[in-house]
Scaffold this motif. Structure first.
Motif, PDB file in Angstrom:
ATOM      1  N   UNK A  76      10.722   1.893   4.224  1.00 26.55           N
ATOM      2  CA  UNK A  76       9.514   2.718   4.125  1.00 26.55           C
ATOM      3  C   UNK A  76       8.265   1.859   4.259  1.00 26.55           C
ATOM      4  N   UNK A  77       8.263   0.693   3.599  1.00 31.42           N
ATOM      5  CA  UNK A  77       7.097  -0.193   3.667  1.00 31.42           C
ATOM      6  C   UNK A  77       6.896  -0.718   5.086  1.00 31.42           C
ATOM      7  N   UNK A  78       7.973  -1.088   5.736  1.00 34.27           N
ATOM      8  CA  UNK A  78       7.850  -1.767   7.031  1.00 34.27           C
ATOM      9  C   UNK A  78       7.643  -0.801   8.186  1.00 34.27           C
ATOM     10  N   UNK A  79       8.249   0.385   8.118  1.00 36.96           N
ATOM     11  CA  UNK A  79       8.265   1.233   9.315  1.00 36.96           C
ATOM     12  C   UNK A  79       7.633   2.622   9.137  1.00 36.96           C
ATOM     13  N   UNK A  80       7.578   3.154   7.908  1.00 37.06           N
ATOM     14  CA  UNK A  80       7.218   4.565   7.756  1.00 37.06           C
ATOM     15  C   UNK A  80       5.722   4.820   7.742  1.00 37.06           C
ATOM     16  N   UNK A  81       4.896   3.777   7.430  1.00 38.86           N
ATOM     17  CA  UNK A  81       3.454   3.972   7.293  1.00 38.86           C
ATOM     18  C   UNK A  81       3.158   5.077   6.273  1.00 38.86           C
ATOM     19  N   UNK A  82       3.976   5.118   5.201  1.00 38.23           N
ATOM     20  CA  UNK A  82       3.820   6.161   4.187  1.00 38.23           C
ATOM     21  C   UNK A  82       2.875   5.694   3.088  1.00 38.23           C
ATOM     22  N   UNK A 101       6.124   7.497  -1.969  1.00 42.36           N
ATOM     23  CA  UNK A 101       7.586   7.564  -1.901  1.00 42.36           C
ATOM     24  C   UNK A 101       8.116   7.910  -3.289  1.00 42.36           C
ATOM     25  N   UNK A 102       8.979   8.897  -3.354  1.00 36.70           N
ATOM     26  CA  UNK A 102       9.565   9.341  -4.619  1.00 36.70           C
ATOM     27  C   UNK A 102      11.046   8.964  -4.657  1.00 36.70           C
ATOM     28  N   UNK A 134       0.845  -1.190   0.000  1.00 36.22           N
ATOM     29  CA  UNK A 134       0.000   0.000   0.000  1.00 36.22           C
ATOM     30  C   UNK A 134       0.882   1.243   0.000  1.00 36.22           C
ATOM     31  N   UNK A 135       1.683   1.363  -1.004  1.00 36.65           N
ATOM     32  CA  UNK A 135       2.605   2.485  -1.136  1.00 36.65           C
ATOM     33  C   UNK A 135       2.742   2.823  -2.605  1.00 36.65           C
TER      34      UNK A 135
END
Length: 406
Positions: free
Chosen positions: A314-320, A323-324, A281-282
Motif C-alpha cells: 500500500x505504501x509503495x504502490x497504492x498512493x493511499x 488503510x484499515x 504518509x498513510x
C-alpha cells in the motif's frame, strides 16, 4: 558353475577345508591299511593314493576349476579316474565316494552332478562287491545312502543360499530405496526452507529496506528547506534499520518474530499500524472485532507477515491516504482484512514477479495462507482502492501446519 560357489564366505571356506581334510584322511587311511594289513599291491595302492591326492590338490589351486564348469568337469574326471584305479586295488577306496559326491554336486550343474553321483555310487557298489567276490543288498545301502544324504545336503544348502541371496538383494534394494527417499526428503526440506526464508526475507528485510529507502528519499527532499523534518525521517529510517537487524538476528536464532515477543497478534498489528503511520504518509488504523481467538504461533506469524506485506505494498504502490487493518473471526476461521483507498489495480493483470522490479508480495502472501489450509482473496479495481482478505482455519490439518513450520 552353481551360484553357491561364486563367492566363498567364512562358513563355506571352513566346509571346503573340512572336505579337503576328509579326502586326505581317507587316502591316508587306504595307504596305511595297505601297509599294515599286508595287502597285495601295496606299492601300487600307495602310488595310486599319492597320485589321487596330488590330482585332487591341484583343483583348489587352479582358478579355472571355480570359474569354468568344463574345467571343473575335466578335473573331476581325472580325480574320478584316479579313484577308480585305487578302488580296483583296495576296497578301502569305497569310502572316498562320499566326499566325491559333494564335489560333483557342488561344482557341476544340477543334472550333470546328479548323474555323476549316481555313476560314482554304482562304481563304489560294483568295486566293493568285486573285492568281496559276492553281492548283497547290504553292500548297496552304504554308497546309496551316502549319495542320498549328499544330494539332500547340497541341494538344501543351495536352496538356502539362493534364498539368502534373494534376501540380500532385497535388503540392498531397500537400503538404496531408503537412501533415495532420505535424499528426496532432504531436497524437499531444503526447497521448503528456501521458500520459507524467501517469504520471510521478502516480508521483513526487503520491505524494511524499501521503507528505509523511502524515508531517506523523503529526508533528502526536505533537507534544504526543513532540516527538522529531515532529521525526523532519518530517525525513523534508523529505527527501521534497528527493527530489520532484529529480524535478521531472528533468522539466525530461529525464534518467533520480535514483533510478537511479549505481546499478542492484535498488539503486534496495532503497533505495525502505528509505526507505518509514523513513517509514511498513510494513516493505518487497526480494528479488532469480537473476542481475540486463541491462535498458534504459525497462525500469528503468517497473519503478521501478510499484514506487513500488504501495508508495504500500500505504501509503495497504492498512493493511499488511509488503510484499515481488521482482525476478527468468522465461524472456525480467523480473518484478517486490509482495505485502503488507493488507486487500485486489476487483479487479473498482475505483472510477473521480477528480481529487479519485485512483484513477489501477493504470491508470498497467498503461499503463507495456503500453507495453513487458508485462502487469500483480493478485490480491487483501478481507482477504487484495494481490499485484501486472508482466512485461516483455527485448527489446520497436521500436514499443512507442518508445511508452515518448514
Amino acid at each position: 558353475m552353481n551360484s553357491a560357489v561364486r563367492a566363498l564366505t567364512p562358513t563355506t571356506r571352513a566346509l571346503a577345508w573340512c572336505l579337503h581334510m576328509l579326502i586326505v584322511g581317507l587316502l591316508a587311511l587306504a595307504a596305511g591299511r595297505a601297509v599294515t594289513g599286508e595287502r597285495p599291491h601295496t606299492g601300487w595302492i600307495i602310488t595310486a593314493s599319492v597320485l589321487c591326492g596330488l590330482v585332487y590338490a591341484a583343483g583348489p589351486v587352479l582358478p579355472g576349476v571355480r570359474d569354468s564348469r568344463r574345467t571343473a568337469a575335466l578335473w573331476l574326471t581325472t580325480v574320478g579316474a584316479c579313484w577308480l584305479v585305487l578302488l580296483a586295488l583296495t576296497p578301502d577306496a569305497v569310502w572316498l565316494a562320499f566326499p566325491l559326491y559333494f564335489l560333483q554336486l557342488h561344482l557341476l550343474s544340477r543334472r550333470t552332478g546328479l548323474v555323476a553321483v549316481v555313476t560314482t555310487a554304482a562304481a563304489a557298489i560294483v568295486g566293493f562287491a568285486a573285492h568281496q567276490s559276492s553281492f548283497s543288498p547290504a553292500m548297496a545301502i552304504g554308497p546309496a545312502l551316502g549319495a542320498a544324504v549328499a544330494v539332500a545336503v547340497v541341494w538344501g544348502y543351495q536352496a538356502l543360499y539362493r534364498e539368502s541371496e534373494h534376501r540380500r538383494r532385497l535388503i540392498e534394494e531397500l537400503t538404496a530405496t531408503r537412501s533415495d527417499l532420505a535424499a528426496a526428503q532432504h531436497t524437499a526440506g531444503v526447497l521448503a526452507e528456501r521458500d520459507r526464508l524467501a517469504r520471510e526475507i521478502r516480508d521483513t528485510l526487503a520491505q524494511g529496506l524499501s521503507s528505509i529507502q523511502l524515508l531517506l528519499r523523503a529526508a533528502e527532499r526536505t533537507l534544504p528547506r526543513a532540516p527538522e523534518i529531515a532529521t525526523r525521517y532519518v530517525d525513523q529510517a534508523r529505527q527501521a534499520a534497528v527493527d530489520n537487524l532484529a529480524e535478521a538476528r531472528r533468522f539466525v536464532a530461529a525464534l518467533t518474530p520480535p514483533t510478537l515477543e511479549g505481546t499478542t497478534l492484535a498488539g503486534a498489528l496495532e503497533r505495525l499500524c502505528t509505526t507505518t503511520s509514523a513513517r509514511h504518509r498513510l494513516t493505518a488504523r487497526f480494528h479488532l472485532t469480537g473476542a481475540p481467538a486463541q491462535l498458534t504461533t504459525a497462525h500469528e506469524v503468517a497473519l503478521l507477515r501478510i499484514a506487513q506485506s500488504a501495508l508495504a505494498n500500500t505504501v509503495q504502490h497504492a498512493e493511499a491516504t488511509v488503510a484499515d487493518v481488521t482482525l476478527g473471526s468468522v465461524g472456525d476461521h480467523v480473518v484478517l482484512a486490509i482495505v485502503d483507498n488507493g488507486c487500485g489495480f486489476d487483479p487479473v493483470r498482475l505483472p510477473s514477479p521480477n528480481p529487479e522490479t519485485g512483484g513477489f508480495g501477493l504470491a508470498a502472501m497467498r503461499a503463507r495462507a495456503q500453507a495453513l489450509g487458508g485462502t487469500l482473496s483480493i478485490e480491487s479495481a483501478p481507482g477504487h482502492g484495494t481490499a485484501l482478505t486472508a482466512q485461516l482455519p483455527l485448527t489446520p490439518p497436521a500436514d499443512t501446519e507442518l508445511k508452515a513450520r518448514l
